[in-house]
Write an enzyme that holds these catalytic residues in place. Sequence first.
Site, PDB file in Angstrom:
ATOM      1  CG  ASN A  63      -2.084   0.998   1.058  1.00 23.69           C
ATOM      2  OD1 ASN A  63      -2.459   1.654   2.013  1.00 23.69           O
ATOM      3  ND2 ASN A  63      -2.619   1.134  -0.135  1.00 23.69           N
TER       4      ASN A  63
ATOM      5  CG  HIS B 195       2.577   6.308   1.621  1.00 21.04           C
ATOM      6  ND1 HIS B 195       3.746   6.858   2.112  1.00 21.04           N
ATOM      7  CD2 HIS B 195       2.124   5.484   2.605  1.00 21.04           C
ATOM      8  CE1 HIS B 195       3.978   6.414   3.334  1.00 21.04           C
ATOM      9  NE2 HIS B 195       3.011   5.568   3.652  1.00 21.04           N
TER      10      HIS B 195
ATOM     11  CG  HIS C 230       6.173   3.006   1.434  1.00 23.44           C
ATOM     12  ND1 HIS C 230       4.830   3.287   1.496  1.00 23.44           N
ATOM     13  CD2 HIS C 230       6.438   2.196   2.489  1.00 23.44           C
ATOM     14  CE1 HIS C 230       4.297   2.670   2.529  1.00 23.44           C
ATOM     15  NE2 HIS C 230       5.250   2.006   3.153  1.00 23.44           N
TER      16      HIS C 230
ATOM     17  CG  ASP D 292       6.420   3.284  11.738  1.00 20.29           C
ATOM     18  OD1 ASP D 292       5.343   3.305  12.350  1.00 20.29           O
ATOM     19  OD2 ASP D 292       6.497   3.176  10.501  1.00 20.29           O
TER      20      ASP D 292
ATOM     21  CB  SER E  55       0.245   6.737   7.455  1.00 19.87           C
ATOM     22  OG  SER E  55      -0.138   5.463   7.943  1.00 19.87           O
TER      23      SER E  55
END
Length: 282
Positions: A32, A34, A37, A152, A187
Amino acid sequence: MKIIHDPMLLRNNIKQFKTTGQEIVFIPTMGNLHDGHIALIKEGQKVASITVVSIFVNPMQFNNQADLKNYPRTLEADYKKLEAAGVDIVFVPSAEVIYPHGLETQTYIEVPVLSDVLEGKLRPGHFRGMSTIVTKLFNLVQPDHACFGEKDFQQLAIIKQMVKDMGMPINIIAVPIIRAENGLALSSRNSKLNAEQMQIAPLLARVMQQLAGDITQQTLNYDDSINKATQALEQGGFKPDAIDIVDAQTLQAVHSETKQAVILMAAYLGNTRLIDNKVVNL
């Protein structure tokens, strides 16, 4: 770009790169994808000629099975983004390949102290699952470098400690949080927000910035500031889950010798849990 599902095929490809002396950077993801990344990939490509990305939704780090089931999976769109970013290998294993004997008998890696506080208290077993899958992927990919996002924050601290403790010859590259123009930290979970919630979501970062300004003017007791931040989030439509201010190096309580604190925010917007953080010089 090669899409590989089999660990042995992955190893063979990695061996070929190693024999020609090429350095490898690795970015583990749960898909997933975005722009956050892609920023990890671009940062890694500055230091290595071969880029390997994994996509694996790791069941070991979910203590909520509904959360695991509902985690967004967008493989075809992810492949297009990775190819456009110049990735060389995408490793996409199944849970059966990674955990052939199931989770109950799987050897695991656990980083004490850092994994036991903050998110570790709220999500039992999460960091054990994360540390285990990252170690397993490190063993398969054998990277020279690996990129992780500062969003994170606790995860990054645990990985750095794990690599140090286990003597892994891997350079861990910390990549700053990528934000939308309105301040919202990017996120995968943002995709679960509806249009109204997307308008509310940037409040989390704004409250965090206000909290950061407050604590630079205070002593070690931040209770009033945290209460004010909690009320601001509640009034804005959030359900706060945790607001912590801890030593940025140890993740323990801020003390008189602390040079940097980190604000760690977690709050629900509807059913979606959003997190953010900010390091503050004291």
